[in-house]
Scaffold this motif. Sequence first.
Motif, mmCIF file in Angstrom:
data_model
loop_
_atom_site.group_PDB
_atom_site.id
_atom_site.type_symbol
_atom_site.label_atom_id
_atom_site.label_comp_id
_atom_site.label_asym_id
_atom_site.label_seq_id
_atom_site.Cartn_x
_atom_site.Cartn_y
_atom_site.Cartn_z
ATOM 1 N N LYS A 182 0.838 -1.185 0.000
ATOM 2 C CA LYS A 182 0.000 0.000 0.000
ATOM 3 C C LYS A 182 0.874 1.236 0.000
ATOM 4 O O LYS A 182 1.804 1.347 0.779
ATOM 5 C CB LYS A 182 -0.898 -0.003 1.249
ATOM 6 C CG LYS A 182 -1.822 1.180 1.364
ATOM 7 C CD LYS A 182 -2.886 1.163 0.293
ATOM 8 C CE LYS A 182 -3.755 2.414 0.370
ATOM 9 N NZ LYS A 182 -4.479 2.633 -0.869
ATOM 10 N N GLN A 183 0.551 2.181 -0.902
ATOM 11 C CA GLN A 183 1.244 3.461 -0.943
ATOM 12 C C GLN A 183 0.509 4.421 -0.013
ATOM 13 O O GLN A 183 -0.707 4.554 -0.091
ATOM 14 C CB GLN A 183 1.212 4.059 -2.346
ATOM 15 C CG GLN A 183 1.886 3.248 -3.399
ATOM 16 C CD GLN A 183 1.723 3.864 -4.775
ATOM 17 O OE1 GLN A 183 1.236 4.965 -4.933
ATOM 18 N NE2 GLN A 183 2.120 3.127 -5.791
ATOM 19 N N LEU A 184 1.267 5.087 0.841
ATOM 20 C CA LEU A 184 0.685 6.072 1.751
ATOM 21 C C LEU A 184 1.389 7.405 1.540
ATOM 22 O O LEU A 184 2.587 7.446 1.300
ATOM 23 C CB LEU A 184 0.858 5.628 3.205
ATOM 24 C CG LEU A 184 0.300 4.241 3.546
ATOM 25 C CD1 LEU A 184 0.831 3.777 4.881
ATOM 26 C CD2 LEU A 184 -1.201 4.276 3.556
ATOM 27 N N GLY A 185 0.651 8.487 1.626
ATOM 28 C CA GLY A 185 1.259 9.810 1.465
ATOM 29 C C GLY A 185 1.278 10.233 0.020
ATOM 30 O O GLY A 185 0.254 10.270 -0.647
ATOM 31 N N SER A 186 2.424 10.502 -0.493
ATOM 32 C CA SER A 186 2.608 11.084 -1.819
ATOM 33 C C SER A 186 2.247 10.101 -2.936
ATOM 34 O O SER A 186 2.365 8.888 -2.783
ATOM 35 C CB SER A 186 4.061 11.518 -1.970
ATOM 36 O OG SER A 186 4.327 11.911 -3.290
ATOM 37 N N ASP A 187 1.821 10.643 -4.082
ATOM 38 C CA ASP A 187 1.586 9.804 -5.261
ATOM 39 C C ASP A 187 2.663 10.025 -6.318
ATOM 40 O O ASP A 187 2.505 9.648 -7.466
ATOM 41 C CB ASP A 187 0.187 10.048 -5.848
ATOM 42 C CG ASP A 187 0.002 11.477 -6.317
ATOM 43 O OD1 ASP A 187 0.876 12.316 -6.026
ATOM 44 O OD2 ASP A 187 -1.020 11.761 -6.980
ATOM 45 N N ASN A 188 3.771 10.630 -5.911
ATOM 46 C CA ASN A 188 4.907 10.873 -6.804
ATOM 47 C C ASN A 188 5.577 9.540 -7.139
ATOM 48 O O ASN A 188 6.019 8.822 -6.239
ATOM 49 C CB ASN A 188 5.886 11.809 -6.083
ATOM 50 C CG ASN A 188 7.081 12.169 -6.911
ATOM 51 O OD1 ASN A 188 7.531 11.389 -7.735
ATOM 52 N ND2 ASN A 188 7.613 13.353 -6.682
ATOM 53 N N PRO A 189 5.661 9.165 -8.437
ATOM 54 C CA PRO A 189 6.228 7.859 -8.799
ATOM 55 C C PRO A 189 7.670 7.660 -8.336
ATOM 56 O O PRO A 189 8.037 6.547 -7.926
ATOM 57 C CB PRO A 189 6.162 7.835 -10.324
ATOM 58 C CG PRO A 189 5.230 8.905 -10.714
ATOM 59 C CD PRO A 189 5.189 9.899 -9.600
ATOM 60 N N LEU A 190 8.494 8.694 -8.395
ATOM 61 C CA LEU A 190 9.888 8.550 -7.979
ATOM 62 C C LEU A 190 9.984 8.274 -6.483
ATOM 63 O O LEU A 190 10.694 7.360 -6.052
ATOM 64 C CB LEU A 190 10.691 9.800 -8.345
ATOM 65 C CG LEU A 190 12.158 9.806 -7.926
ATOM 66 C CD1 LEU A 190 12.900 8.619 -8.521
ATOM 67 C CD2 LEU A 190 12.834 11.100 -8.326
ATOM 68 N N ASN A 191 9.255 9.042 -5.675
ATOM 69 C CA ASN A 191 9.292 8.835 -4.226
ATOM 70 C C ASN A 191 8.707 7.482 -3.842
ATOM 71 O O ASN A 191 9.215 6.816 -2.941
ATOM 72 C CB ASN A 191 8.545 9.959 -3.505
ATOM 73 C CG ASN A 191 9.324 11.262 -3.518
ATOM 74 O OD1 ASN A 191 10.525 11.270 -3.752
ATOM 75 N ND2 ASN A 191 8.650 12.358 -3.282
ATOM 76 N N ASN A 192 7.649 7.052 -4.526
ATOM 77 C CA ASN A 192 7.061 5.742 -4.233
ATOM 78 C C ASN A 192 8.005 4.611 -4.617
ATOM 79 O O ASN A 192 8.117 3.624 -3.882
ATOM 80 C CB ASN A 192 5.716 5.585 -4.938
ATOM 81 C CG ASN A 192 4.596 6.240 -4.166
ATOM 82 O OD1 ASN A 192 4.471 6.047 -2.971
ATOM 83 N ND2 ASN A 192 3.802 7.023 -4.845
#
Length: 174
Positions: free
Chosen positions: A134-144
């Motif tokens: 699960k991704q939490l917080g930002s939806d920025n592809p690089l940060n994820n």
Amino acid sequence: MAANRRKGTRNREKDTDWQERVVQIRRVTKVVKGGKKLSFRAIVVVGNERGQVGVGVGKAGDVIGAVKKGVADGKKHLVDVPLTKSYSIPHPSTGAGGGAKVFMRPAGPGTGVIAGGAVRTVLELAGVRNVLAKQLGSDNPLNNARAAANALAALRTLGDVAEERDVSVEQLYS
């Protein structure tokens, strides 16, 4: 001389088992004295589907050059991933990158990769086949993608923990 050629072909053969997937290509501009300078930024995930994966970023004046630089950067930042017999992760893990957090849980055989966006790409190229993420917080592809790589880097096997504590694996269970 012939030995060098053989060595080069061996390295090339080693490079062929790496897969690379482009997560994002962005056109970026920089305002300079004469106007605007256009360039491209490519986020690339590199992996061998056998427990190694890396996230790289490349910038260049053309897309192909940016992707090549991204692949080279990804190979510099490789992470070793311990996989279980069911091609899952050994224990739950959380990773952070920038404003993004990624949470991962092991899953049973047949579950598949339940993840979205860049995290799915990182997990697939690492060789993980059964996981919940699960991704939490930002939806920025690089940060994820970086958060997913950090979560995978934090994974440890029972053997690693036993070695760290100077005990046998059997003693960990008692």
